[in-house]
Design an enzyme around this catalytic site. Structure first.
Site, short mmCIF file in Angstrom:
data_model
loop_
_atom_site.label_atom_id
_atom_site.label_comp_id
_atom_site.label_asym_id
_atom_site.label_seq_id
_atom_site.Cartn_x
_atom_site.Cartn_y
_atom_site.Cartn_z
N LEU A 101 1.34 -1.51 0.09
CA LEU A 101 0.12 0.10 -0.02
C LEU A 101 1.22 1.37 0.09
O LEU A 101 0.77 2.36 -0.69
CB LEU A 101 -0.67 -0.22 1.60
CG LEU A 101 -1.83 -0.88 1.05
CD1 LEU A 101 -2.73 -1.32 2.53
CD2 LEU A 101 -2.95 -1.09 0.03
N LYS A 146 -1.43 -9.31 1.26
CA LYS A 146 -0.79 -9.83 2.14
C LYS A 146 -0.35 -9.28 3.98
O LYS A 146 -0.42 -10.61 4.47
CB LYS A 146 0.31 -10.48 1.30
CG LYS A 146 -0.21 -11.44 0.46
CD LYS A 146 1.15 -12.09 -0.27
CE LYS A 146 0.37 -13.84 -1.26
NZ LYS A 146 1.64 -14.52 -1.42
N GLU A 191 5.04 -9.31 9.52
CA GLU A 191 6.28 -10.77 10.46
C GLU A 191 6.93 -11.20 9.47
O GLU A 191 8.48 -11.80 9.94
CB GLU A 191 4.54 -11.32 11.12
CG GLU A 191 4.24 -10.96 12.17
CD GLU A 191 3.40 -11.47 13.00
OE1 GLU A 191 3.98 -12.47 13.47
OE2 GLU A 191 2.46 -10.92 12.35
#
Lengths: 705, 327
Positions: free
Chosen positions: A597, A668, A672
């Site tokens: 984004l 997605k 992490e």
């Protein structure tokens, strides 16, 4: 969508307020008549409280009240994640048992923080101490009842037979120490009662989780509790669940009849917000001579508290990263007189990947196959555990692009074969992967007659950039510039959203914002023909604003596709061959994580994950005295995180990946995957530099002498 | 943190008198260590005498040597051209200490009196003979990876954490002190006490005695001096092992040698046995190896800190080779 904002490096919406200090974190909240609470913690790892003498504290200047198990009402248990939002099931101050050193035993409330701290030091606790289990090695292994709904043990194929037949075999044990999150902002709560209604300002990854947990603990209706958390000074999992200090703040405020602020000290954070369990991981690999994997057996032992289970699935990564027909994963737990562990950035994968990706490097060396080529050879065309097709998988591109950017082809194979002056140079790499998660989320988008757009959702911005990315999504959905759009987040009065963990915020809330914006847009367009601006249409109709609502939930794709983010890490270290000092000198991380984004905030997140992984590799460990069961040097001198001087320039690259299956935005999640594999890449680089295989983290001069 | 009386006198005499008048007074210079100890409840003075208003900061060239005011900030010490040019080990050691932010606050006098980083000393809950005499040493049978291999006792194996102190020791620095009745010049080598049976006593200084300056004499060996520190991260980290050496080499022969070690003992450690090996020798690999071994001949390592013995040898090997090569 005309993606004019999404995908561009828009400046952080909250940058100015954070740089100028006007962003109000929980620790900054000041209310009229605010009192201050200080927690008193146990100093033995197990036993019974014979006596808590609070008389001196109660007489001390400014003291408004003291809570201990002697005067705390009965509180309801809240299930631990994922059954419930609690980090610890056991409510605080309920009885005279002590289960770990650093357990909350009392709360002192005073008119000033100084008075509260001073009085807290006067609380005298006598214990009847019992024999404690203080280390993972000292206890008995038990099978956990489950890991986030999954079976702790699984077998596919026949790993034992495959190992026995393997042309190349590897059997090694890897360990990782207790690690703590240590965000900059400590755990902090401000509680204010208004009659039967409670408002909590809390530093949390999950405002609605805090609301639900506190309501449940205190036997209140959830609509009587409001939780506000506009800014969070970092979390990394330590604030994903609701910890006992939060309800203590609420109890303290009710006890003294004033709003109360409770801020944990850095030392208290070692026992109050969870931690990453130490692991002992035995990994057995079988392969053909060309490096093709034929068997993986990954057996993990971790610790939990004596009163409940928490376990992160460290072994699961071995089921899904590589194509391998025979895989067994096993998880065991040891009950230790320590706090309940919790999630920490890529729980499971962060530590599991250290073992798996170190072992892959060992296999590469044994079979004489280049580490990148070895991984390409074992690339999983489909998800190997369930056999589903990938929704998208850019792992091969990550290897290729990373190798190019890093200059991997210039690596000489032999350990100790590259030098820079007196230093040995090592290049290592590792794969990264993390599952795509999302949960139901809601948002509202308001289009105002003055042309301003307001996005609201009860999600959280942990410093990751949610304020910015949600504005970008709404701006594109409405076709307006980002400057026109603002967002309000972190409040249970706003539409509900899930916890900000599992890298799921953008993937969960983004589609809700998108849908809310389209809903608002259609409501405006219903008023007039196209061509007018939103402001003109609303003004003409004399309408102050219209509001669109958006709900998003994980789609049916989840059962048809396997959805993961992937990445590849490349590390260069320089090692002083005599003194054993390791310095990270170059790093490149390449990720396939769906639509990005905002490349600027995304890059920051990846850098943060890589720095976190560097700490895992080289400096971070919590030391507990075995006899005392107590953390030694519970501060940021005793627990060393990397400094600026430890971190080189980091090259971050995203593969342009369009995934039509994960969600409406193709997002997605990135937070992490960034840390997964970093420690292994660095350990592999250390091996390449020195010929020494370090299987126990962290890698220090001591380990390399 | 318990309530205390905070005073900020502007002359030395008043500061000394205020400190001496209260047996539980504590001096405050840069505060980078004391403030943490106060907050952790390790120190609980009834009176805090802030000496920052005293006019005892600055570096002066005096009799060919240097006089460094006790309140001179570490960053100013490291920046001074005379320190950098003529006492390089001190400049190296200061720059290896702490972080830039801390060096802007920490003072040269304070760095000599830094308290140990032993986690048991800094935790008021755990037994510690240094903090609470007679309660026992938690480190000896506990976590002592970072503890002393030299100079410890069965009462205490805590390590002195200062980097500058190690360099000052190697450079024959002298501490100028002032009490209400006397002024003293104490060689840094004499300043520190070994723990023995009284680990709570760390220096010769009497209560209220103020370090006013640290003097670096002109010596034949200061110019050829250097400092090397091994640590687990690149900045803001205490030494696992460090060493300062200073050499006077003439005609290829070592006339005088100073070897001081950090991170290995309850005080900045003078490795006299290593100096004895070096004196009168030529700087060969064999000499260096013999000196490095001599430095740890009396080491008493324990289970978790045995690595320091080898690390001292390697650090000394490196730093002697560097200094011997004219560094």
């Amino acid at each position: 969508m005309r993606p004019t904002a999404v995908g561009t490096p828009v400046d952080r919406a909250d940058a100015r307020s954070k740089v100028t200090g006007t962003a109000c974190y929980t620790v900054d909240v000041v209310l009229p008549d605010l009192a201050h609470a200080v927690v008193v913690q146990s100093t033995v790892p197990t036993g019974r409280i014979v006596r808590i003498d609070a008389a001196a504290a109660e007489r001390a200047p400014g003291v408004l009240g003291v809570l201990s198990h002697a005067n705390t009402p009965s509180l309801a248990e809240v299930p631990t994640f994922p059954q419930g939002p609690a980090g610890q099931r056991r409510p605080p101050l309920q009885d005279d048992t002590v289960n770990f050193d650093g357990e909350h035993l009392a709360v002192v409330v005073a008119d000033t923080l100084h008075h509260a701290a001073q009085a807290a030091a006067l609380i005298d606790v006598a214990y009847d101490r019992e024999e404690a289990v203080t280390t993972l090695e000292a206890g008995d292994e038990l099978p956990p009842s489950g890991i986030f709904g999954e079976a702790p043990d699984s077998v596919r194929g026949d790993p034992e037979a495959a190992l026995a037949r393997a042309e190349v075999r590897l059997d090694a044990t890897y360990t990782t120490p207790t690690e703590h999150h240590h965000p900059l902002e400590p755990g902090a709560t401000v509680a204010a009662w208004d009659g039967g209604r409670l408002t909590l300002y809390d530093s949390t990854q999950w405002v609605s989780g805090v609301r639900d947990a506190v309501a449940m603990t205190l036997g209140m209706a959830t609509d009587q509790v409001r939780v506000v958390s506009p800014f969070v000074g970092g979390a990394f999992g330590s604030k994903a669940m609701v910890w006992p200090h939060v309800v203590l703040a609420a109890l303290a405020a009710r006890h003294v009849g004033r709003p109360v602020k409770l801020v944990l000290s850095r030392a208290q954070m070692f026992t109050s917000l969870g931690y990453r369990s130490p692991t002992v991981q035995r990994l057995s690999l079988g392969a053909r001579q060309d490096g093709t994997l034929t068997a993986i057996v990954h057996a993990v032992t971790q610790q939990t508290s004596v009163f409940e289970e928490f376990v992160a699935g460290a072994g699961y990564i071995s089921r899904s990263l590589y194509a391998c027909p025979n895989v067994a994963v096993r998880h065991r737990l040891v009950r230790v007189n320590a706090p309940t562990p919790t999630v920490m950035r890529a729980p499971g994968e962060a530590v599991g990947s250290f073992a798996l990706e170190s072992a892959l490097d060992e296999l590469a060396a044994q079979s004489g196959v280049d580490p990148v080529a070895l991984r390409l050879r074992n690339f999983a065309e489909d998800e190997p555990q369930e056999g589903l097709a990938w929704s998208s998988n850019a792992l091969r591109e990550c290897y290729q692009v990373g190798a190019e950017r890093f200059g991997w082809e210039r690596r000489t194979t032999e350990p100790r074969s590259m030098r820079e002056g007196r230093h040995l140079v090592g290049w290592g790499m590792a794969s990264a992967t993390y599952g795509v998660h999302s949960e139901a989320a809601a948002a509202r988008v308001r289009i105002c007659a003055d042309g301003r757009i307001l996005v609201t959702s009860g999600t959280q911005d942990l410093g990751t950039g949610t304020y910015t990315t949600m504005v970008q999504v709404a701006a594109d959905a409405l076709g307006v510039p980002v400057e026109r759009v603002t967002a309000a987040l972190g409040d249970t009065d706003l539409p509900p959203a899930p916890h900000s963990g599992g890298s799921q915020t953008a993937a969960s809330v983004g589609p809700a914002v998108w849908s809310a914006a389209l809903d608002a847009c259609s409501k405006v367009l219903a008023l007039a023909e196209q061509g007018d601006s939103y402001a003109e249409i609303l003004t003409r109709h004399g309408i102050e604003f219209v509001e669109g609502r958006g709900d998003a939930r994980p789609g049916a794709s989840a059962s048809r596709f396997a959805m993961r983010s992937f990445g590849a890490h490349f590390a260069e270290v320089q090692v002083d061959p005599e003194l054993g000092e390791v310095r990270l000198t170059r790093f490149c991380g390449v990720f396939g994580a769906g639509r990005i984004l905002n490349p600027k905030t995304a890059r920051s997140q990846m850098i943060g994950g890589i720095v976190g992984g560097t700490g895992m590799a080289l400096t971070e460990r919590t030391v507990t005295d075995r006899r005392l069961g107590r953390v030694v040097s519970p501060n940021l001198s005793g627990y060393a995180v990397p400094t600026h001087a430890d971190i080189p320039w980091i090259d971050v690259c995203f593969i342009d990946e369009h995934d039509p299956h994960v969600n409406a935005l193709g997002v997605k999640g990135i937070g992490e995957v960034a840390i997964v594999g970093v420690a292994a890449a660095i350990a592999n680089a250390v091996h390449h530099a020195t010929g020494r295989r370090i299987r126990d983290l962290p890698i220090t001069p001591q380990t390399l002498l | 943190m318990a309530p205390l009386e905070y005073l900020r006198p502007s002359d030395e005499g008043a500061a000394i008198a205020l400190a001496e008048a209260d047996g539980r007074a504590c001096l405050l210079a840069g505060g980078t260590d004391v403030v943490g100890l106060l907050k952790d409840g390790v120190l609980a003075p009834s009176r805090l005498v802030d000496i920052n208003a005293l006019p005892i900061a600055g570096v002066e060239i005096r009799d060919g040597g240097l006089s460094i005011g006790a309140l001179t900030r570490l960053s100013d010490v490291a920046d001074h051209p005379a320190v950098r040019g003529r006492f390089p080990a001190l400049a190296h050691a200061v720059l290896a200490a702490a972080s830039p932010q801390l060096r802007n606050m920490a003072t040269v006098g304070g760095s000599l009196l830094q308290r140990t980083r032993c986690g048991y000393f800094r935790d008021p809950v755990t037994p510690c003979n240094k903090r609470a005499p007679g309660t026992g040493c938690s480190a000896i049978d506990g976590e002592h990876r970072l503890h002393a291999i030299l100079g410890g006792s069965d009462r205490c194996i805590a390590v002195h954490p200062s980097d500058p102190a190690v360099a000052l020791l190697a450079l024959d620095a002298v501490v100028r002190t002032r009490g209400s009745r006397k002024e003293r010049a104490i060689p840094v080598d004499d300043l520190y006490l070994l723990p023995g049976s009284t680990p709570e006593r760390e220096t010769l200084l009497e209560h209220g005695e103020l370090i006013v300056a640290v003097e670096l004499p002109a010596t034949s060996f200061a110019a050829r001096s250097c400092y090397l520190k091994v640590r687990e991260r690149a900045s803001f980290e205490f030494a696992l092992v460090s060493a300062a050496v200073a050499l006077d080499v003439r005609g290829g022969v070592i006339r005088t040698a100073r070897v001081a070690l950090g991170g290995v003992a309850p005080r900045p450690w003078r490795a006299r046995a290593a100096e004895a090996v070096l004196r009168g020798s030529r700087m060969t690999e064999a000499t260096i190896a013999a000196a490095a071994s001599a430095a740890v001949r009396d080491a008493r390592p324990r289970e978790q800190n045995a690595f320091k013995v080898e690390l001292v040898r390697r650090v000394l090997t490196r730093v002697l080779a560097t200094a011997g090569a004219g560094g």
